[in-house]
Design a protein around this motif. Structure first.
Motif, PDB file in Angstrom:
ATOM      1  N   ARG A 158       0.831  -1.204   0.000  1.00  0.00           N
ATOM      2  CA  ARG A 158       0.000   0.000   0.000  1.00  0.00           C
ATOM      3  C   ARG A 158       0.874   1.267   0.000  1.00  0.00           C
ATOM      4  O   ARG A 158       0.532   2.260  -0.639  1.00  0.00           O
ATOM      5  CB  ARG A 158      -0.923  -0.006   1.222  1.00  0.00           C
ATOM      6  N   LEU A 206       2.330   2.378  -3.471  1.00  0.00           N
ATOM      7  CA  LEU A 206       1.436   3.080  -4.403  1.00  0.00           C
ATOM      8  C   LEU A 206       1.691   4.584  -4.392  1.00  0.00           C
ATOM      9  O   LEU A 206       1.395   5.268  -5.363  1.00  0.00           O
ATOM     10  CB  LEU A 206      -0.024   2.796  -4.049  1.00  0.00           C
ATOM     11  N   GLN A 207       2.235   5.107  -3.272  1.00  0.00           N
ATOM     12  CA  GLN A 207       2.492   6.547  -3.193  1.00  0.00           C
ATOM     13  C   GLN A 207       3.970   6.878  -2.977  1.00  0.00           C
ATOM     14  O   GLN A 207       4.299   7.978  -2.553  1.00  0.00           O
ATOM     15  CB  GLN A 207       1.683   7.155  -2.036  1.00  0.00           C
ATOM     16  N   THR A 211       1.965  -4.780 -11.577  1.00  0.00           N
ATOM     17  CA  THR A 211       0.572  -4.395 -11.773  1.00  0.00           C
ATOM     18  C   THR A 211      -0.274  -5.076 -10.700  1.00  0.00           C
ATOM     19  O   THR A 211      -0.176  -6.288 -10.514  1.00  0.00           O
ATOM     20  CB  THR A 211       0.070  -4.795 -13.168  1.00  0.00           C
ATOM     21  N   LEU A 212      -1.092  -4.277  -9.995  1.00  0.00           N
ATOM     22  CA  LEU A 212      -1.935  -4.791  -8.924  1.00  0.00           C
ATOM     23  C   LEU A 212      -3.374  -4.923  -9.413  1.00  0.00           C
ATOM     24  O   LEU A 212      -3.885  -4.034 -10.110  1.00  0.00           O
ATOM     25  CB  LEU A 212      -1.888  -3.878  -7.696  1.00  0.00           C
ATOM     26  N   ALA A 263      -0.530  -9.219  -7.300  1.00  0.00           N
ATOM     27  CA  ALA A 263       0.444  -8.388  -8.020  1.00  0.00           C
ATOM     28  C   ALA A 263       1.343  -9.272  -8.859  1.00  0.00           C
ATOM     29  O   ALA A 263       1.713 -10.378  -8.444  1.00  0.00           O
ATOM     30  CB  ALA A 263       1.281  -7.562  -7.046  1.00  0.00           C
ATOM     31  N   ILE A 276      -6.060  -2.201 -10.336  1.00  0.00           N
ATOM     32  CA  ILE A 276      -5.912  -1.215  -9.254  1.00  0.00           C
ATOM     33  C   ILE A 276      -4.911  -0.148  -9.674  1.00  0.00           C
ATOM     34  O   ILE A 276      -5.227   1.036  -9.728  1.00  0.00           O
ATOM     35  CB  ILE A 276      -5.455  -1.885  -7.949  1.00  0.00           C
ATOM     36  N   ALA A 277      -3.689  -0.546  -9.998  1.00  0.00           N
ATOM     37  CA  ALA A 277      -2.654   0.414 -10.392  1.00  0.00           C
ATOM     38  C   ALA A 277      -1.422  -0.345 -10.862  1.00  0.00           C
ATOM     39  O   ALA A 277      -1.234  -1.530 -10.565  1.00  0.00           O
ATOM     40  CB  ALA A 277      -2.296   1.344  -9.239  1.00  0.00           C
ATOM     41  N   VAL A 295       2.662   0.022 -10.516  1.00  0.00           N
ATOM     42  CA  VAL A 295       3.584   0.710  -9.620  1.00  0.00           C
ATOM     43  C   VAL A 295       5.011   0.253  -9.914  1.00  0.00           C
ATOM     44  O   VAL A 295       5.256  -0.915 -10.222  1.00  0.00           O
ATOM     45  CB  VAL A 295       3.216   0.434  -8.143  1.00  0.00           C
TER      46      VAL A 295
END
Length: 366
Positions: free
Chosen positions: A100, A103-104, A121-122, A150, A167-168, A170
């Motif tokens: 988590r 992601l940022q 890739t999630l 992932a 989801i995203a 990263v």
């Protein structure tokens, strides 16, 4: 005149005592004995003065005496390990949910960087039977009604795209063992970062003490560095330098003996000279791999625990020395055999095959 002498004595006495006091204040520190040792360029906030560290390298201890670092725009991370010689630091999430935080993750305003990034890739999967395909779920991001997975492998990503929601994507800083595309990962391993400035690695190699030259400046200096003995790479080079000329000298001596025997045979049988055909001997040159191919093979810096993917392989098969903490290893991707980086680099320049299994790694075109 006497007053000048007294003032000079007091001045140098103050400078000498100040240097001793500074050295004592900036001695090695830690949050607890099982935590990483803290020294320049890092410092512990509220325990050491600013002159003991470098800007951007402040650490602090939490209520459980764990070592933490605050990265601007990314938040707080636990410091798992620090390698001052190779200038590496390993981080993780204090709340035990690193995926988590990834992601940022933004390192643009920090002094740290990754050696390279691997794109993951999630996916959010609700009705997907991930156990059938042996996917590892990200437990801290999953709930009772859905599972987060992932992957960095294109085949696995295409499978998940058809059954799950995105989801995203990263970029994950390189983790231990992440060399080839990974079909599935829980992304819970420590992330490894490095720093380029200040450059104290060479000072650490010589067992010196790196620090600021002055209290209010940013220029660094290396103190008490010891002279090093002959490194392993130099010893290996000396062996090659002595052994190869000796081998060539022996070949030359053998060639001269063959010439003399051949000439003696021609003198005893002169008639046969005209009936013998001269057949040139073809020579085969065996060369190793080119530098760009060798440099492309993955390198790993061992931590204090000397963790390897194959724990039984704890000895370099070339120099027959056991692996020690902070040593740099290089592996051959085709067979995953590991060696000291300097040992295997010299080997592959002369031999195009793995020293253990004799398989030939892929080489760049000449």
């Amino acid at each position: 005149m006497n007053i000048n002498k007294v003032l000079t004595f007091l001045f140098f006495h103050f400078i000498f005592n100040f240097r001793i006091t500074s050295a004592q204040i900036c001695s090695n520190s830690f949050c607890r004995r099982t935590e990483p040792i803290i020294r320049f360029p890092f410092r512990l906030e509220n325990l050491q003065p600013n002159s003991c560290g470098y800007p951007g390298f402040d650490l602090f201890c939490d209520a459980f005496n764990e070592t933490l670092i605050d990265l601007p725009n990314s938040g707080t991370f636990t410091v798992q390990s620090i390698d001052y010689e190779s200038q590496n630091i390993w981080l993780n999430d204090p709340d035990h949910c690193l995926p988590r935080r990834l992601l940022q993750l933004n390192l643009s305003t920090t002094p740290f960087n990754a050696y390279f990034y691997q794109d993951f890739t999630l996916f959010n999967c609700s009705a997907f039977d991930y156990a059938r395909y042996r996917f590892d779920p990200i437990g801290c991001m999953s709930e009772e009604n859905y599972t987060v997975l992932a992957s960095s492998d294109e085949t696995a990503i295409r499978l998940l795209e058809s059954r799950c929601s995105l989801i995203a994507a990263v970029a994950v800083p390189a983790q231990l063992g992440f060399v080839e595309p990974v079909m599935t990962s829980d992304l819970a391993g420590d992330i490894r970062l490095t720093w380029g400035s200040p450059r104290c690695g060479r000072c650490e190699e010589r067992r010196g003490r790196c620090g600021l030259r002055s209290v209010n400046g940013t220029e660094i200096e290396c103190r008490n560095a010891a002279r090093r003995g002959i490194p392993r790479f130099a010893r290996y080079t000396i062996v090659i330098g002595i052994g190869l000329p000796g081998f060539l000298l022996g070949l030359g001596f053998l060639y001269l003996i063959c010439i003399r025997v051949h000439n003696s045979s021609r003198q005893r049988h002169p008639v046969m000279e005209f009936s013998m055909a001269v057949v040139p001997h073809s020579t085969t040159t065996i060369s190793g791999l080119d530098g760009s191919t060798i440099d492309s093979y993955p390198k790993t810096v061992l931590g204090e625990s000397c963790r390897l993917s194959k724990p039984e392989n704890n000895t370099c098969s070339i120099c027959l020395s056991e692996y020690m903490p902070k040593e740099t290893l290089r592996s051959i991707p085709e067979c995953q055999h590991c060696f000291h980086a300097e040992c295997i680099d010299e080997w592959l320049r002369l031999n195009p095959s793995c020293p253990v299994c004799r398989n030939s790694p892929k080489s760049s075109p000449s």
